[in-house]
Design an enzyme around this catalytic site. Structure first.
Site, short mmCIF file in Angstrom:
data_model
loop_
_atom_site.label_atom_id
_atom_site.label_comp_id
_atom_site.label_asym_id
_atom_site.label_seq_id
_atom_site.Cartn_x
_atom_site.Cartn_y
_atom_site.Cartn_z
N HIS A 171 44.55 -58.31 8.96
CA HIS A 171 43.59 -59.29 8.85
C HIS A 171 41.86 -58.98 8.43
O HIS A 171 40.99 -59.77 8.35
CB HIS A 171 43.43 -60.28 9.99
CG HIS A 171 43.40 -59.42 11.25
ND1 HIS A 171 44.17 -59.59 12.33
CD2 HIS A 171 42.31 -58.45 11.59
CE1 HIS A 171 43.78 -58.65 13.10
NE2 HIS A 171 42.82 -58.17 12.96
N TYR A 258 36.15 -43.43 8.87
CA TYR A 258 36.85 -42.93 7.50
C TYR A 258 36.17 -42.16 6.57
O TYR A 258 36.77 -41.91 5.56
CB TYR A 258 37.59 -44.19 6.77
CG TYR A 258 38.33 -45.04 7.77
CD1 TYR A 258 39.11 -44.97 8.66
CD2 TYR A 258 38.10 -46.58 7.47
CE1 TYR A 258 39.94 -45.62 9.62
CE2 TYR A 258 38.41 -47.52 8.50
CZ TYR A 258 39.58 -46.88 9.33
OH TYR A 258 40.20 -47.94 10.09
#
Length: 488
Positions: A171, A258
């Site tokens: 989502h 990340y």
């Protein structure tokens, strides 16, 4: 219509309830069967009682069953939804705790980085067991909807090695679009039209239109910097927007782990995160939140059961993809969403075998991806770094190859920015030994890892992280909720 949906990991109580009520917002689906399965009888009993209460309160013919026998739940199922966390919070705590000894500070640790890679090693073998059962006992042509993280690795393994029709669902795109619509002053997210593409948790809004009018980089930067809340909570995300020219779907804290640039030094972490909520960069933030949520649910279960007596309101149907995909496949009402699938040319400048997240349309013919998308070069480069880690991690999990696992961790962007090869080798040994009960494919490697650990001279430290908070008690949570309610 009458068909069967199996939910694996249904003991994820709040999420299972959301999926269940979303699906029952489709009028044609009231006669279907939900088969719940989980390794925890306790959690299964709680969620079944809640779903039974919903069915009773809404006078529906819907059938709900619950069993710890997974194959029984999957038998004849047309759709299988997975939201499992192998090892639960116990293993997850090690995903955060052990890397901290080597200077690696994660906010979530469930996608890549040291925690996400080990999470994948635990989940992938179990995921392949699911796929075997789906092939053997589910309905012909059954579709596997994976919500479990690490999304790309799980989906990659299910498609490549499980040989099951699989789509990964998240989502993050919807939440990012809601933010953009808000800062641009839209009355509704529906006023925003966008193309968002990349890989899961590193997806990029490469095209934006508000009521048909193109929105450029400078306008978006100004809108975020002027926003009284997001300008403080999304500092790192805004910085990436300035440098890359496009906005990332992922939250400030998730995005930070990340990349190799923002969490590499403790003093730098403080510059880029916000402690108003865990999702903006707190050390081990999602672990704390998940622990508090579990404790709250266990303590306040009677309230959750009572709330289940309320009528289902279709106007409150969530933007989780699952119910909309099922509706499109079964009724041919077309749905546009963002889906995790094998690339196969959808994104021109990412590898063919990668699991990408990109726009697609669903109707009775299936999920049809919009092909020929080219990412900005910086976005593609950032995605490529993660894809290479994901590929090695999947192959290591399949083969039980601890040397390849170490190379995967070594090539992780944040790990590489913080740790030396010697530290990575020892850290992986330590994590594999600590999580051996959930890593059967590495059983042969555990004795040698223990032996290396007993002789290692690599120094570690006991470190809570740059921005760690303690798990709050039920009393503290009650006080906070009461204060928020009083404030309006």
């Amino acid at each position: 219509m009458s068909f069967k949906i199996a939910i694996i990991g249904a003991g994820s109580v709040g999420f299972t309830k959301k999926l269940f009520t979303d699906i029952l917002c489709v009028p044609e689906f009231e006669d279907i069967e939900f088969a719940l399965t989980d390794v925890s009888e306790h959690n299964l009993a709680m969620i079944k009682a809640i779903l039974d209460r919903i069915v009773e309160a809404n006078k529906l013919p819907t059938k709900v069953t619950a069993t710890t026998n997974r194959r029984e739940a999957l038998e004849g199922a047309r759709y299988i939804i997975s939201c499992v966390r192998v090892g639960g919070l116990e293993a997850y705590a090690d995903d955060i705790r052990i890397p901290l000894k080597y200077g690696i500070d994660q906010c979530v640790g469930d996608t890549i980085c040291a925690g996400g890679i080990l999470y994948g090693q635990r989940n992938i073998p179990v995921n392949l067991d699911f796929c075997r059962d789906i092939r053997e006992v589910a309905a012909t042509g059954a579709k596997f909807l994976n919500y479990a993280n690490p999304m790309a690795m799980n989906t990659w393994a299910a498609i490549e090695y499980g040989k099951v029709d699989t789509v990964g669902l998240c989502h993050g795109v919807q939440h990012g679009a809601e933010q953009i619509a808000q800062v641009l002053g839209a009355k509704s997210p529906k006023e925003l039209d966008y193309v968002c593409s990349g890989i899961n948790h590193q997806t990029w809004f490469i095209e934006l239109k508000l009521n048909g009018r193109p929105v450029g980089k400078d306008e978006l930067i100004s809108a975020f910097e002027a926003h009284p809340v997001y300008s403080k909570q999304e500092k790192l995300r805004i910085d990436v927007l300035k440098r890359f020219g496009v906005y990332s779907t992922e939250s400030n804290g998730h995005l930070s782990e990340y990349l190799p640039w923002y969490r590499k030094r403790p003093d730098e972490i403080a510059r880029w995160i916000d402690m108003s909520d865990w999702i903006h960069g707190e050390t081990g933030g999602y672990l704390r939140y998940s622990t508090e949520t579990r404790n709250w649910f266990e303590t306040e279960y009677p309230q959750f059961l009572e709330a289940a007596s309320k009528p289902i309101d279709p106007a409150k149907r969530s933007n989780e993809h699952a119910s909309h995909i099922l509706e499109a496949l079964e009724t041919n009402r077309v749905y546009r969403g963002h889906f995790n699938v094998k690339n196969n040319g959808v994104i021109t400048n990412l590898p063919q075998d990668a699991i990408i997240e990109s726009p697609g349309f669903v109707d009775r013919f299936g999920i049809n991806m919009a092909a020929g998308i080219t990412l900005p070069e910086a976005c593609a480069a950032t995605c490529m770094a993660s894809i290479n880690v994901q590929r090695m991690s999947v192959h290591a999990a399949i083969a039980g190859d601890i040397d390849l696992l170490k190379l995967a961790v070594l090539h992780d962007p944040l790990v590489g920015a913080v740790s030396t090869p010697e530290e990575v080798w020892q850290m992986v040994d330590e994590m594999v030994v600590a999580q051996a009960q959930w890593l059967p494919q590495y059983a042969h490697a555990v004795p040698a890892a223990k032996e290396r650990l007993s002789k290692s001279k690599v120094k570690t430290r006991e470190w809570a992280g740059a921005a760690r908070r303690s798990v709050r008690s039920i009393e503290e949570l009650r006080a906070e909720k009461a204060a928020l309610k009083q404030a309006g």
